[in-house]
Write a protein that holds these residues in place. Sequence first.
Motif, short mmCIF file in Angstrom:
data_model
loop_
_atom_site.label_atom_id
_atom_site.label_comp_id
_atom_site.label_asym_id
_atom_site.label_seq_id
_atom_site.Cartn_x
_atom_site.Cartn_y
_atom_site.Cartn_z
N ILE A 16 0.86 -1.17 0.00
CA ILE A 16 0.00 0.00 0.00
C ILE A 16 0.90 1.23 0.00
CG2 ILE A 16 -1.80 1.24 1.25
CD1 ILE A 16 -2.60 -1.48 0.01
N LEU A 17 0.82 2.01 -1.05
CA LEU A 17 1.65 3.17 -1.23
C LEU A 17 0.89 4.44 -0.88
CD1 LEU A 17 3.41 2.08 -4.51
CD2 LEU A 17 4.26 1.93 -2.18
N PRO A 18 1.59 5.57 -0.78
CA PRO A 18 0.91 6.79 -0.34
C PRO A 18 -0.26 7.17 -1.23
CG PRO A 18 3.29 7.06 -0.30
CD PRO A 18 3.02 5.76 -0.97
N VAL A 19 -1.24 7.77 -0.61
CA VAL A 19 -2.43 8.20 -1.32
C VAL A 19 -2.07 9.31 -2.30
CG1 VAL A 19 -4.66 9.34 -1.03
CG2 VAL A 19 -3.92 7.59 0.59
N ARG A 20 -2.60 9.21 -3.51
CA ARG A 20 -2.40 10.27 -4.48
C ARG A 20 -3.28 11.46 -4.13
NH1 ARG A 20 -3.01 6.65 -9.98
NH2 ARG A 20 -0.94 5.69 -9.93
N PRO A 21 -2.80 12.67 -4.35
CA PRO A 21 -3.65 13.82 -4.07
C PRO A 21 -4.87 13.85 -4.98
CG PRO A 21 -1.47 14.50 -4.87
CD PRO A 21 -1.47 13.03 -4.81
N ALA A 141 -1.17 4.04 -5.22
CA ALA A 141 -0.31 4.17 -6.38
C ALA A 141 -0.42 3.00 -7.35
CB ALA A 141 1.14 4.34 -5.94
N GLN A 142 -1.08 1.94 -6.94
CA GLN A 142 -1.33 0.84 -7.85
C GLN A 142 -2.83 0.78 -8.12
OE1 GLN A 142 -0.54 -2.12 -4.24
NE2 GLN A 142 -0.95 -3.24 -6.10
N THR A 143 -3.21 0.12 -9.18
CA THR A 143 -4.62 0.01 -9.51
C THR A 143 -5.31 -0.98 -8.59
OG1 THR A 143 -4.18 0.52 -11.83
CG2 THR A 143 -6.28 -0.56 -11.32
N TRP A 144 -6.33 -0.51 -7.91
CA TRP A 144 -7.13 -1.41 -7.07
C TRP A 144 -8.58 -0.97 -7.15
CZ3 TRP A 144 -5.69 -3.14 -1.41
CH2 TRP A 144 -6.55 -4.17 -1.02
N THR A 145 -9.35 -1.73 -7.84
CA THR A 145 -10.79 -1.48 -7.92
C THR A 145 -11.53 -2.72 -7.45
OG1 THR A 145 -10.94 -2.24 -10.22
CG2 THR A 145 -10.53 0.11 -9.86
N GLU A 146 -12.72 -2.49 -6.91
CA GLU A 146 -13.57 -3.57 -6.45
C GLU A 146 -14.99 -3.35 -6.95
OE1 GLU A 146 -11.36 -3.85 -2.05
OE2 GLU A 146 -13.51 -3.40 -2.20
N SER A 166 -12.55 -8.10 -8.21
CA SER A 166 -11.60 -7.21 -7.58
C SER A 166 -10.26 -7.35 -8.28
CB SER A 166 -11.44 -7.56 -6.09
OG SER A 166 -10.35 -6.88 -5.50
N THR A 167 -9.52 -6.26 -8.35
CA THR A 167 -8.19 -6.31 -8.94
C THR A 167 -7.27 -7.23 -8.15
OG1 THR A 167 -8.48 -3.98 -9.55
CG2 THR A 167 -6.26 -4.88 -9.76
N LEU A 168 -7.45 -7.27 -6.83
CA LEU A 168 -6.52 -8.01 -5.98
C LEU A 168 -7.15 -9.15 -5.20
CD1 LEU A 168 -4.44 -5.02 -4.54
CD2 LEU A 168 -3.98 -6.39 -6.58
N ALA A 169 -8.36 -9.00 -4.73
CA ALA A 169 -8.98 -10.04 -3.90
C ALA A 169 -9.70 -11.08 -4.74
CB ALA A 169 -9.96 -9.40 -2.91
N THR A 170 -9.81 -12.26 -4.21
CA THR A 170 -10.55 -13.34 -4.88
C THR A 170 -11.85 -13.69 -4.17
OG1 THR A 170 -9.32 -15.02 -3.61
CG2 THR A 170 -8.43 -14.38 -5.78
N HIS A 171 -11.96 -13.35 -2.89
CA HIS A 171 -13.14 -13.68 -2.11
C HIS A 171 -13.45 -12.52 -1.16
CE1 HIS A 171 -11.33 -17.53 -3.29
NE2 HIS A 171 -12.54 -18.01 -3.29
#
Length: 343
Positions: A16-21, A141-146, A166-171
Amino acid sequence: MRTAAAVLSFVLAITILPVRPATAAVSASPLPGGKTSYVVSQGHLKAASRQNWVRLGSYRFAANGTVSAALYLWWQRHPKARQRTGTVPDPSCTTKAGGAASRPRACEVLTAGGFTGGPSEKRTGTYTVAGDVLTIRWKIAQTWTEQWYVRRSPDGRLARLDLKRSTLATHGYAYGSNAALGTRRAMSSVKAFRGSLRQDLTSWASGKLVNSADQPFGHSAFRACTGTTSCLTYLQPSSRGACQKSGGCPKYGGGTRPNISSIQYYLTMISKSDRRDTLWHWCTCLAMERREFCYTGNSHVKPLMQIIDDRGAFRGWVGAEASFSTGSRATDMLAVLRVSDFR
């Protein structure tokens, strides 16, 4: 230890990288299911992976289209040891005798590492609701949509989110209401709940995924503790699929001469000021094999978040298992689960 099949009854390296403005104003959006606060369990569980993870915590939605998350993270890349809760159930609901008792052993309840402290991860994002689909875009900073399907309970007091993609989660599971996240119910209310709680679970262990659905969760079978009112206990007398001779109990388990396949269960409040509870369970025979009274091996630790409806009533939990092995990552036990009357 195999996952207990009781009557109570995720390979991504992410940072988890810093939040973009923010670059633009956020427009108003209808609240998902008309609810502001959700308890959430999600994970990345893949059979071939040794870097699976589970997250448990909360989402808060605002009418201006923003969402914030506060979550606990358990990840095979950084395994956490089990943690003491400080709770030892009193003699009214436990025993110090062991053997063929009708109550669980008087042991300090364990939970997943870090769960007795604050959430390890916080982030913000934006959301939209189109029809019955909620879309969240996290500002990292990375793509994460749900995307989640939104369902409302028949009585309108609760909303449920079922993970679509989800871009990252499976369940994943989530339940929401307009009750504040600081609202919780005591263990006496949990035991007295009149509805039928049933469990859905996807678990990872030894490189295999197991889906278990519609399991009865016998909350009323738990014993209330007179002194330690923050805890409920239950000794399941026997089990068919767990605690067996072939499941790590060659001397004492089911199928041996002693034929002990009982399971020790402890359900404990973690905090009075939020939704955290925890479930701890283990096979009696495993402790006996190690000549222990309280099992110090690979017990099941399952952090939970209470589901509370608009009227402040208890409706179950979302949870995660984060039982990291004292040996190799191949023998970790991870899961995403829900226990509720609205499924």
